[in-house]
Design a protein around this motif. Structure first.
Motif, PDB file in Angstrom:
ATOM      1  N   ASN A  39       0.794  -1.254   0.222  1.00 21.77           N
ATOM      2  CA  ASN A  39      -0.122   0.293   0.016  1.00 21.77           C
ATOM      3  C   ASN A  39       0.757   1.164  -0.028  1.00 21.77           C
ATOM      4  N   GLY A  40       0.405   2.400  -0.731  1.00 20.07           N
ATOM      5  CA  GLY A  40       1.296   3.607  -0.948  1.00 20.07           C
ATOM      6  C   GLY A  40       2.482   3.569  -1.744  1.00 20.07           C
ATOM      7  N   ALA A  41       2.800   2.345  -2.318  1.00 19.83           N
ATOM      8  CA  ALA A  41       3.744   2.368  -3.423  1.00 19.83           C
ATOM      9  C   ALA A  41       3.498   3.092  -4.898  1.00 19.83           C
ATOM     10  N   GLY A  42       2.288   3.569  -4.871  1.00 16.32           N
ATOM     11  CA  GLY A  42       1.832   4.347  -6.169  1.00 16.32           C
ATOM     12  C   GLY A  42       1.283   3.515  -7.441  1.00 16.32           C
ATOM     13  N   LYS A  43       0.760   2.354  -7.023  1.00 20.29           N
ATOM     14  CA  LYS A  43       0.220   1.541  -8.143  1.00 20.29           C
ATOM     15  C   LYS A  43      -0.917   1.988  -8.807  1.00 20.29           C
ATOM     16  N   SER A  44      -1.912   2.557  -7.984  1.00 24.08           N
ATOM     17  CA  SER A  44      -3.316   2.920  -8.552  1.00 24.08           C
ATOM     18  C   SER A  44      -2.862   4.544  -9.080  1.00 24.08           C
ATOM     19  N   GLY A  80      -9.205   3.526 -27.062  1.00 22.94           N
ATOM     20  CA  GLY A  80      -9.384   2.033 -26.739  1.00 22.94           C
ATOM     21  C   GLY A  80      -8.877   1.674 -25.438  1.00 22.94           C
ATOM     22  N   LEU A  81      -8.768   2.489 -24.354  1.00 26.54           N
ATOM     23  CA  LEU A  81      -8.018   2.325 -23.128  1.00 26.54           C
ATOM     24  C   LEU A  81      -9.309   2.485 -22.142  1.00 26.54           C
ATOM     25  N   SER A  82      -9.611   1.608 -21.414  1.00 23.52           N
ATOM     26  CA  SER A  82     -10.659   1.766 -20.222  1.00 23.52           C
ATOM     27  C   SER A  82     -10.150   1.652 -18.819  1.00 23.52           C
ATOM     28  N   PHE A  83     -10.514   2.241 -17.912  1.00 30.24           N
ATOM     29  CA  PHE A  83      -9.978   2.388 -16.706  1.00 30.24           C
ATOM     30  C   PHE A  83     -11.247   2.045 -15.583  1.00 30.24           C
ATOM     31  N   VAL A  84     -11.162   0.866 -14.521  1.00 32.78           N
ATOM     32  CA  VAL A  84     -12.060   0.560 -13.820  1.00 32.78           C
ATOM     33  C   VAL A  84     -11.501   1.050 -12.296  1.00 32.78           C
ATOM     34  N   PRO A  85     -11.724   2.291 -11.727  1.00 31.28           N
ATOM     35  CA  PRO A  85     -11.274   2.693 -10.262  1.00 31.28           C
ATOM     36  C   PRO A  85     -11.799   1.450  -9.314  1.00 31.28           C
ATOM     37  N   GLN A  86     -10.926   1.595  -8.152  1.00 33.24           N
ATOM     38  CA  GLN A  86     -11.353   0.589  -7.132  1.00 33.24           C
ATOM     39  C   GLN A  86     -12.578   1.047  -6.393  1.00 33.24           C
ATOM     40  N   GLU A  87     -12.786   2.457  -6.160  1.00 27.03           N
ATOM     41  CA  GLU A  87     -14.192   2.514  -5.606  1.00 27.03           C
ATOM     42  C   GLU A  87     -15.080   3.601  -6.480  1.00 27.03           C
ATOM     43  N   ARG A  88     -15.963   3.897  -6.035  1.00 29.93           N
ATOM     44  CA  ARG A  88     -16.987   4.771  -6.792  1.00 29.93           C
ATOM     45  C   ARG A  88     -16.972   4.508  -8.339  1.00 29.93           C
ATOM     46  N   LEU A 157      -7.728  -2.897 -20.729  1.00 32.11           N
ATOM     47  CA  LEU A 157      -8.415  -2.751 -19.558  1.00 32.11           C
ATOM     48  C   LEU A 157      -7.532  -2.411 -18.396  1.00 32.11           C
ATOM     49  N   LEU A 158      -7.785  -1.270 -17.634  1.00 30.50           N
ATOM     50  CA  LEU A 158      -6.974  -1.011 -16.419  1.00 30.50           C
ATOM     51  C   LEU A 158      -7.800  -1.462 -15.290  1.00 30.50           C
ATOM     52  N   LEU A 159      -7.469  -2.243 -14.596  1.00 35.01           N
ATOM     53  CA  LEU A 159      -8.324  -2.692 -13.300  1.00 35.01           C
ATOM     54  C   LEU A 159      -7.677  -2.332 -11.890  1.00 35.01           C
ATOM     55  N   ASP A 160      -8.202  -1.483 -11.273  1.00 38.06           N
ATOM     56  CA  ASP A 160      -7.578  -1.114  -9.925  1.00 38.06           C
ATOM     57  C   ASP A 160      -8.232  -1.803  -8.814  1.00 38.06           C
ATOM     58  N   GLU A 161      -7.369  -2.854  -8.090  1.00 37.32           N
ATOM     59  CA  GLU A 161      -7.805  -3.619  -6.993  1.00 37.32           C
ATOM     60  C   GLU A 161      -9.327  -4.252  -7.252  1.00 37.32           C
ATOM     61  N   PRO A 162      -9.651  -5.035  -8.313  1.00 38.03           N
ATOM     62  CA  PRO A 162     -11.062  -5.517  -8.598  1.00 38.03           C
ATOM     63  C   PRO A 162     -11.541  -6.394  -7.537  1.00 38.03           C
ATOM     64  N   THR A 163     -10.688  -7.032  -6.720  1.00 42.68           N
ATOM     65  CA  THR A 163     -11.382  -7.919  -5.627  1.00 42.68           C
ATOM     66  C   THR A 163     -11.456  -7.257  -4.430  1.00 42.68           C
ATOM     67  N   ALA A 164     -10.966  -5.965  -3.916  1.00 41.67           N
ATOM     68  CA  ALA A 164     -10.942  -5.502  -2.948  1.00 41.67           C
ATOM     69  C   ALA A 164     -12.374  -5.606  -2.075  1.00 41.67           C
ATOM     70  N   LEU A 189      -4.283  -4.785 -17.583  1.00 40.52           N
ATOM     71  CA  LEU A 189      -3.227  -4.443 -16.572  1.00 40.52           C
ATOM     72  C   LEU A 189      -4.133  -4.309 -15.181  1.00 40.52           C
ATOM     73  N   MET A 190      -3.703  -4.998 -14.214  1.00 36.84           N
ATOM     74  CA  MET A 190      -4.422  -5.246 -13.187  1.00 36.84           C
ATOM     75  C   MET A 190      -3.590  -4.861 -11.921  1.00 36.84           C
ATOM     76  N   VAL A 191      -3.970  -3.872 -11.017  1.00 35.33           N
ATOM     77  CA  VAL A 191      -3.559  -3.696  -9.833  1.00 35.33           C
ATOM     78  C   VAL A 191      -4.230  -4.544  -8.862  1.00 35.33           C
ATOM     79  N   GLU A 192      -3.511  -5.564  -8.013  1.00 30.18           N
ATOM     80  CA  GLU A 192      -4.212  -6.270  -7.253  1.00 30.18           C
ATOM     81  C   GLU A 192      -3.554  -6.589  -5.802  1.00 30.18           C
TER      82      GLU A 192
END
Length: 202
Positions: A39-44, A80-88, A157-164, A189-192
């Motif tokens: 956490n805090g490494a800058g992934k998101s 053609g690049l889509s981003f799915v944030p972790q929240e909201r 598709l960019l996925l930010d913490e999809p299973t949080a 590309l998935m941050v997880e």
């Protein structure tokens, strides 16, 4: 050439707040790439810089042969690049159908056909299309969030913490969905935080 090529990328939420300090990253067409770290490494933040939600202070980003560093999110999404944030990541008061319509705003000419395709891919969304998004479970909400992003027919598709916040079973099902999307031709590309599961599918 890579579908996505990030070189020496720097940036953060303000000029004096440089969180990402010289990141290099490559994603090939058809790949699932997992970005893991504490956490805090800058992934998101890295994902937001790539998606155009934050403006880089240095470095380069190439996507599908386009230099996109500094471009706005609508332009990048249109490429053609889509981003799915972790929240909201969904509109809770709106129905599932209305959420998908919002996802199709960039390319309205194909929105109806894409909604039909997504209802076929995700029958749960079709069954609940008139229900408010806030009534969905955590796993269902993540599927809706990805479906909203898929309305743009992305190459990546960019996925930010999809299973949080998901239960182990819901997380496992969601990873299955992610693998299925990848097999259909979408690079991911998935941050997880769930490192072992993320590495097992990437």
């Amino acid at each position: 050439m890579s579908l996505l090529s990030v070189s020496g990328l720097r940036g953060g939420y303000a000029a004096a707040d440089e969180i990402v300090k010289g990141a290099d990253l490559h994603v090939e067409a058809g790949e699932i790439v997992a970005l893991i770290g504490p956490n805090g490494a800058g992934k998101s933040t890295l994902l937001k810089l790539i998606a155009g939600l934050l403006r880089p202070s240095g470095g380069s980003i190439a996507f599908a042969d386009h230099a996109i560093a500094g471009l706005g999110a609508p332009v990048i999404s249109g490429l053609g690049l889509s981003f799915v944030p972790q929240e909201r990541n969904v509109f809770g008061a709106m129905t599932i159908a209305e959420n998908l319509e919002m996802g199709g705003f960039v390319d309205r000419s194909h929105a109806k056909q894409r909604m039909v395709e997504l209802y076929e891919r995700f029958p749960m969304l079709a069954e609940k299309r008139r229900a408010a998004a806030r009534t969905l479970s955590g796993g269902q909400r993540q599927i809706l969030a990805m479906a909203i992003a898929l309305m743009n027919a992305p190459k990546l598709l960019l996925l930010d913490e999809p299973t949080a916040g998901l239960s182990p079973r819901a997380a496992e099902e969601l990873f299955g969905t992610i693998v299925g999307l990848n097999k259909s031709g979408v690079a991911i590309l998935m941050v997880e935080q769930n490192a072992l599961e993320a590495l097992s599918v990437s």
